[in-house]
Motif scaffolding. Structure first.
Motif, short mmCIF file in Angstrom:
data_model
loop_
_atom_site.label_atom_id
_atom_site.label_comp_id
_atom_site.label_asym_id
_atom_site.label_seq_id
_atom_site.Cartn_x
_atom_site.Cartn_y
_atom_site.Cartn_z
N ARG A 1 -99.88 27.96 3.33
CA ARG A 1 -100.31 29.22 3.91
C ARG A 1 -101.04 29.06 5.25
O ARG A 1 -100.79 29.78 6.21
CB ARG A 1 -101.24 29.90 2.91
N ASP B 1 -98.16 36.52 3.74
CA ASP B 1 -97.66 36.88 2.41
C ASP B 1 -96.19 37.27 2.45
O ASP B 1 -95.38 36.80 1.66
CB ASP B 1 -98.47 38.06 1.84
N ASP B 2 -95.85 38.13 3.41
CA ASP B 2 -94.46 38.57 3.55
C ASP B 2 -93.52 37.39 3.78
O ASP B 2 -92.45 37.29 3.18
CB ASP B 2 -94.31 39.54 4.73
N LEU C 1 -94.00 34.19 3.13
CA LEU C 1 -93.91 33.28 1.98
C LEU C 1 -92.97 33.86 0.93
O LEU C 1 -92.22 33.13 0.28
CB LEU C 1 -95.29 33.02 1.39
N GLU C 2 -93.01 35.17 0.80
CA GLU C 2 -92.11 35.80 -0.15
C GLU C 2 -90.66 35.67 0.33
O GLU C 2 -89.76 35.35 -0.44
CB GLU C 2 -92.49 37.27 -0.29
N GLN D 1 -89.44 32.35 -0.42
CA GLN D 1 -89.67 32.02 -1.83
C GLN D 1 -90.65 30.86 -2.01
O GLN D 1 -90.38 29.92 -2.75
CB GLN D 1 -88.34 31.69 -2.51
N GLU E 1 -94.15 31.69 -2.40
CA GLU E 1 -95.42 32.32 -2.75
C GLU E 1 -96.25 31.44 -3.69
O GLU E 1 -97.47 31.33 -3.53
CB GLU E 1 -95.24 33.66 -3.47
N GLU E 2 -95.56 30.79 -4.63
CA GLU E 2 -96.31 30.02 -5.62
C GLU E 2 -96.90 28.73 -5.07
O GLU E 2 -97.77 28.13 -5.68
CB GLU E 2 -95.40 29.71 -6.81
N ARG E 3 -96.40 28.31 -3.90
CA ARG E 3 -96.92 27.08 -3.31
C ARG E 3 -97.93 27.38 -2.20
O ARG E 3 -98.34 26.45 -1.50
CB ARG E 3 -95.77 26.22 -2.75
N ALA E 4 -98.30 28.63 -2.04
CA ALA E 4 -99.11 29.07 -0.90
C ALA E 4 -100.32 28.18 -0.61
O ALA E 4 -100.58 27.82 0.53
CB ALA E 4 -99.56 30.51 -1.08
N ASN E 5 -101.02 27.78 -1.66
CA ASN E 5 -102.25 27.02 -1.44
C ASN E 5 -102.10 25.53 -1.65
O ASN E 5 -103.08 24.80 -1.73
CB ASN E 5 -103.37 27.59 -2.32
#
Lengths: 308, 253
Positions: free
Chosen positions: A98, A120-121, A123-124, A127, A129-133
């Motif tokens: 992120r 956010d947009d 990362l979605e 695909q 989102e789950e690895r964002a951090n």
């Protein structure tokens, strides 16, 4: 714009590295909303051309206008409106997934507040989102590529440059990347990509140029190039041992014969008609009839295959 | 829209701040080195040395250690980290694809390296003051002085990092940095050297840095301190200029 609305306008564009001429006086125009490809083997001058368009490599000679501006004098302004996916990933390994998007957006002068939502947009969209951090380092090659694509979109670019976007990815990861690029194309983003995969070029490009040794060999849509420069079908013959002499065997019945180290290609509009004759005269181990592809066009133009 | 070269350098600073938010400990480890010197040499050895220029030995070397820690912090970041980002991590390749240019990179990284030197200096001066080693209200200016010192060495360090090709080359940085630390009138006055050698030492940027900081902590400020500061500013600015040119040559091919 003086060049008929072309987003990229190149005339006699040349790049030399000392005695080596990487790009040799090429002409091309990229129009708004199209997906434009540079197809060619490694060393054809594709990446050098992309780097000049991206304003990170000075033009040696010729004219180049990107978004109507001159890279020499307006580099920062042009770069502010481009998205770039370089050949080698240049993600920031000291930051999380992120944070990579956020800081990249900051380089374009976007505010942190804007970037929170945009990250956010994006990362979605890719695909992740789950690895964002998560840190970037342990991501798979396909994920890194997707993150690089997300990063290139952070400034909502008018023109997206992709240098070999799927090289080194496994087939599944390639399809995910293609799918995302296809969606961008549908949204009207102008794509410029280089590739040495003919299937990639056929899938994504509305128009392409075939590059060979720093020059443009041909230009057109994939279908048009195949129609113009190859036959409808190709018969591929493979042999168990040495290839028997094929000269004269198919005289008058094929448009062209191509002998490669591992197979013989017969160019014809009716492949099936040749199969019995091929079996009778040459006794190949296997026979395959297929449609012509850009690979065949490339072979015809250069006498070489794309991926060695 | 045109952007003035170098006006976006603060974004590199911001990037480094993001990285070190998670790694403050690494930075803090550098705070201790000058304190070890202060206790071992200043108080330990100082016990046998007596007074120098009318003050205790610890008071005499404290400003020198302050200047040295600003130098070490700045050089460490400007060489090791910048080299890594330039040659291996490809951070600047990514940065240069955005509106930022080589001048932004050179300025941004200089300000960060300078900041690192300043942090070390700040930590040190708080300790030194609480031990009674600062003898004048001028001492409050020791910190701004450390900013100038950090700028000089950060600029030179970043220029140097563009010439470094392998990790072995860092031995060369050490080869300059260590003698500079030991011989720049750090632990004894310039008058110890024969006249000819004194002139050589005067050209050491760390000597100028130490003279500057020492004037403030001992309250012996004079107009010549402007020359000391000017020398460091000029060296830093030349370093940034060179670094910008070198980075453009290395990255924008």
């Amino acid at each position: 714009m003086p060049d008929g609305g072309a987003l990229i306008h190149a005339r006699g564009l040349t790049k030399r590295f000392g005695p080596l001429c990487a790009v040799d006086a090429i002409d091309f125009d990229v129009r708004k909303g199209e997906a434009f490809g540079f197809l060619g083997p490694n060393g054809a001058g594709k990446s050098s051309t992309m780097r000049m368009i991206g304003c990170v490599s000075p033009v040696t000679d010729g004219t180049l206008r990107v978004l109507g501006l001159d890279p020499l004098t307006d580099g920062p302004a042009i770069r502010g409106r481009l998205g770039v996916v370089p050949q080698m990933d240049t993600l920031d390994n000291e930051l999380t997934v992120r944070e990579n998007l956020v800081i990249y957006g900051r380089y374009f002068g976007l505010s942190r507040r804007e970037l929170r939502a945009r990250a956010d947009d994006l990362l979605e969209f890719v695909q992740l989102e789950e690895r964002a951090n998560d840190p970037v380092e342990p991501l798979s090659g396909g994920m890194k590529r997707r993150l690089t694509i997300a990063r290139s979109l952070v400034n909502d670019p008018e023109l997206l440059l992709l240098d070999e976007p799927t090289t080194g990815l496994d087939p599944q990861a390639r399809h995910v990347v293609w799918d995302r690029l296809f969606r961008l194309k549908q949204r009207g983003v102008t794509l410029v990509l280089t590739t040495h995969y003919m299937d990639e070029a056929e899938q994504l490009c509305d128009r392409l140029v075939i590059m060979h040794q720093g020059r443009i060999a041909e230009e057109g849509s994939p279908a048009e190039l195949i129609q113009r420069l190859s036959t409808r079908e190709v018969v591929e013959l493979r042999f168990a041992g040495d290839t028997p002499p094929v000269e004269g065997v198919f005289d008058g019945r094929v448009a062209r014969v191509e002998e490669l180290p591992d197979r013989v290609l017969l160019y014809t509009d009716d492949g099936d008609a040749l199969v019995p004759l091929a079996h009778e005269r040459l006794g190949p181990q296997s026979v395959l009839v297929r449609r012509s592809t850009l690979e065949d066009v490339f072979l015809r133009l250069t006498g070489r295959t794309l991926v060695d | 829209m045109t952007t003035l070269a170098g006006t976006r350098g603060h974004l590199l600073f911001e990037r480094n701040l993001m990285v070190y938010r998670r790694a403050w400990l690494i930075i803090f480890s550098g705070l201790f080195e000058p304190l070890f010197y202060l206790f071992s040499l200043g108080f330990g050895l100082g016990h046998f040395v007596g007074r120098v220029h009318g003050v205790t030995y610890a008071s005499y070397i404290a400003p020198a250690l302050l200047a040295s820690s600003a130098m070490n912090g700045a050089i460490y970041d400007a060489t090791t980290n910048v080299f890594w980002k330039l040659r291996y991590a490809k951070v600047y390749d990514a940065v240069l694809a955005t509106p930022l240019g080589p001048a932004d990179v050179a300025l941004g990284e200089t300000s960060w390296a300078q900041f690192r030197g300043l942090l070390y200096a700040a930590g040190f001066i708080v300790t030194a003051a609480s031990l009674g080693l600062v003898h004048s209200w001028w001492g409050a200016l020791a910190l701004p002085a450390a900013v100038v010192v950090g700028f000089g060495f950060a600029g030179m360090g970043i220029a140097a990092s563009t010439f470094i090709r392998t990790w072995q080359d860092f031995d060369l940085v050490q080869l300059v940095q260590l003698p500079m630390f030991l011989f720049s009138a750090t632990f004894y006055p310039l008058s110890v050297y024969p006249t000819a050698l004194q002139w050589v030492v005067r050209f050491s940027p760390l000597y100028e840095a130490i003279v500057l900081v020492r004037s403030f902590t001992l309250g012996t400020v004079g107009w010549t301190n402007l020359v000391d500061a000017g020398y460091l500013v000029v060296l830093g600015a030349l370093g940034i200029r060179l670094a910008r040119r070198r980075m453009a040559g290395l990255l924008l091919t």
